[in-house]
Design an enzyme around this catalytic site. Structure first.
Site, PDB file in Angstrom:
ATOM      1  CG  ASP A   6     -43.082  21.875  33.041  1.00 50.62           C
ATOM      2  OD1 ASP A   6     -43.174  23.058  32.678  1.00 50.62           O
ATOM      3  OD2 ASP A   6     -42.040  21.377  33.494  1.00 50.62           O
ATOM      4  NE  ARG A  36     -38.845  12.338  36.836  1.00 52.30           N
ATOM      5  CZ  ARG A  36     -39.516  12.971  37.772  1.00 52.30           C
ATOM      6  NH1 ARG A  36     -40.257  12.293  38.636  1.00 52.30           N
ATOM      7  NH2 ARG A  36     -39.472  14.282  37.866  1.00 52.30           N
ATOM      8  CG  ASP A  50     -36.593  13.925  35.166  1.00 52.32           C
ATOM      9  OD1 ASP A  50     -35.781  13.081  35.575  1.00 52.32           O
ATOM     10  OD2 ASP A  50     -37.221  14.687  35.910  1.00 52.32           O
ATOM     11  CB  SER A  91     -37.790  23.914  37.750  1.00 49.43           C
ATOM     12  OG  SER A  91     -38.030  22.594  37.325  1.00 49.43           O
TER      13      SER A  91
END
Length: 408
Positions: free
Chosen positions: A19, A99, A128, A180
């Site tokens: 990504d 995060r 996320d 992923s």
């Protein structure tokens, strides 16, 4: 709203995965050849950081920051969450733990660099995007946020690979291994491909699928013992050796991984409303949580333990839903800290083929009294139970008398 032409400099949360690798050229194509500064948070993902600077620069970034955030993540997020016993539908929150720390540093660098916007590679389907953006809003409420997945025409990971190939962006994956994944010191997640169908069994025995350990089937036939020491709920030593919490997790990852500990296959409820199937590897974290829970069994009183287990669900929801930097989370952490005042002691565990077996627990702060609970002779007066039961059962007795017409 900020116009595209006003964006001159963007700070990108950069992992070097599929990504974020294609986002650098995409930003330059779609935001007037803006300067892109890549920021990678080192949260213990290891070799994934190798060669990252060369890759970032080659694909169009002006520079790369690699920020060591592992201890900050462990000490400021993981340990407080473990103290509360926070789990989201069995999930030990590995991605969610990292995060807020990464996003906070992203904002700090964006301010330092005088950036016009920050950018992340999260999809519009996942959790996320919320975690990153709530943290960004907390520390830079006026900062422009660019989320390419909510703007570009790319529809899926196959098209991402097409874009990468067209722009000569090197990838470490193929279309067949295009899971992923998210990795940090605490865990590794697997999503996509065959895992999107919950009827498919994860390929635990396939070479290369598991990265932090082995399948329980491949684990040794002999158990491994490990001893953990805690002070006020914080792990301070493993097998008698004092070390910081992040190093304890590293050692537990090795021991747990070798013994097939910490595999989790669940369909969880995402924040955006859909159900999602994920396979997680959390070897050290699973052991650490288990040991902490065992120690609390002998050091927490009943009412506190029961209330804590209720609030742990709310705490986990806050972490999962990106609300780490909120007054409620801080208040619940203060509660958790209070409950840990007597959670000091040593826990011995036996690891065997995916299982964690209790092998003994001691504490100078224990509430367990062998003299009270023994089946042998003790000072406990068993006749005291008669009056207690009569009072405890009085409402039931009165109810029965009323139903029988005998209540006076």
């Amino acid at each position: 709203m900020t116009d595209h032409k006003d964006i001159k400099k963007v700070v990108l949360a950069y992992s070097g995965g599929l990504d974020t690798s294609i986002i650098i050229p995409w930003l330059k194509e779609n935001y007037n050849n803006c300067e892109v500064i890549a920021v990678s948070g080192d949260v213990g993902q290891g070799t994934e950081l190798d060669g990252l600077e060369e890759k970032a620069i080659k694909t169009g970034a002006s520079k790369l920051y690699v920020e060591d955030l592992t201890d900050e993540m462990v000490d400021e997020v993981i340990i407080p969450s473990m103290k509360m016993g926070a789990k989201y539908e069995q999930y030990l929150l590995g991605t969610a733990f990292a995060r807020p720390i990464i996003a906070k540093r992203l904002v700090e660098i964006a301010k330092k660099e005088g950036a016009d916007a920050v950018c992340h590679g999260c999809t519009g389907k996942g959790n996320d995007q919320v975690r990153f953006e709530l943290a960004i809003k907390r520390f830079a409420p006026d900062m422009k946020i660019i989320a390419p997945w909510r703007e570009w025409d790319i529809k899926g990971r196959d098209e991402e690979i097409d874009y990468a190939e067209a722009h000569d962006i090197p990838l470490k994956i193929s279309r067949e291994t295009n899971y992923s994944k998210d990795k940090n010191l605490w865990h590794l997640s697997h999503e996509g491909l065959d895992l999107e169908d919950p009827s498919n069994e994860p390929l635990y025995e396939k070479e290369g699928f598991l990265e932090m350990g082995v399948s329980p089937i491949a684990a040794p036939d002999k158990p491994t013992y490990v001893t953990l020491e805690f002070v006020k709920g914080v792990p301070v030593a493993i097998d008698g050796e004092k070390m910081k919490a992040s190093d304890i997790i590293r050692k537990l990852n090795k021991l747990g991984g070798e013994n097939g500990i910490g595999l989790l296959d669940i369909v969880e409820n995402r924040l955006v409303g859909m159900k999602d199937r994920g396979v997680y590897e959390t070897p050290g974290g699973t052991i650490l949580y288990h040991a902490h829970e065992v120690l609390e069994m002998i050091t927490l009183d009943k009412d506190t333990a029961h209330m804590k287990s209720k609030l742990a669900v709310d705490f986990a929801d806050l972490v999962y839903n990106g609300k780490w930097f909120t007054p409620l989370r801080e208040a619940l952490s203060a509660f958790a800290d209070k409950t840990q005042e007597h959670v000091t002691g040593t826990v011995k565990l036996k690891l065997y083929k995916g299982n964690i077996i209790n092998a003994g627990v001691t504490s100078p702060e224990t509430l367990y009294s062998e003299e009270l609970v023994t089946f042998e002779e003790s000072d406990y007066n068993q006749d005291d139970a008669t009056g207690f039961i009569n009072l405890w059962g009085l409402p039931d007795t009165v109810q029965a008398l009323r139903e029988q017409g005998k209540l006076k």
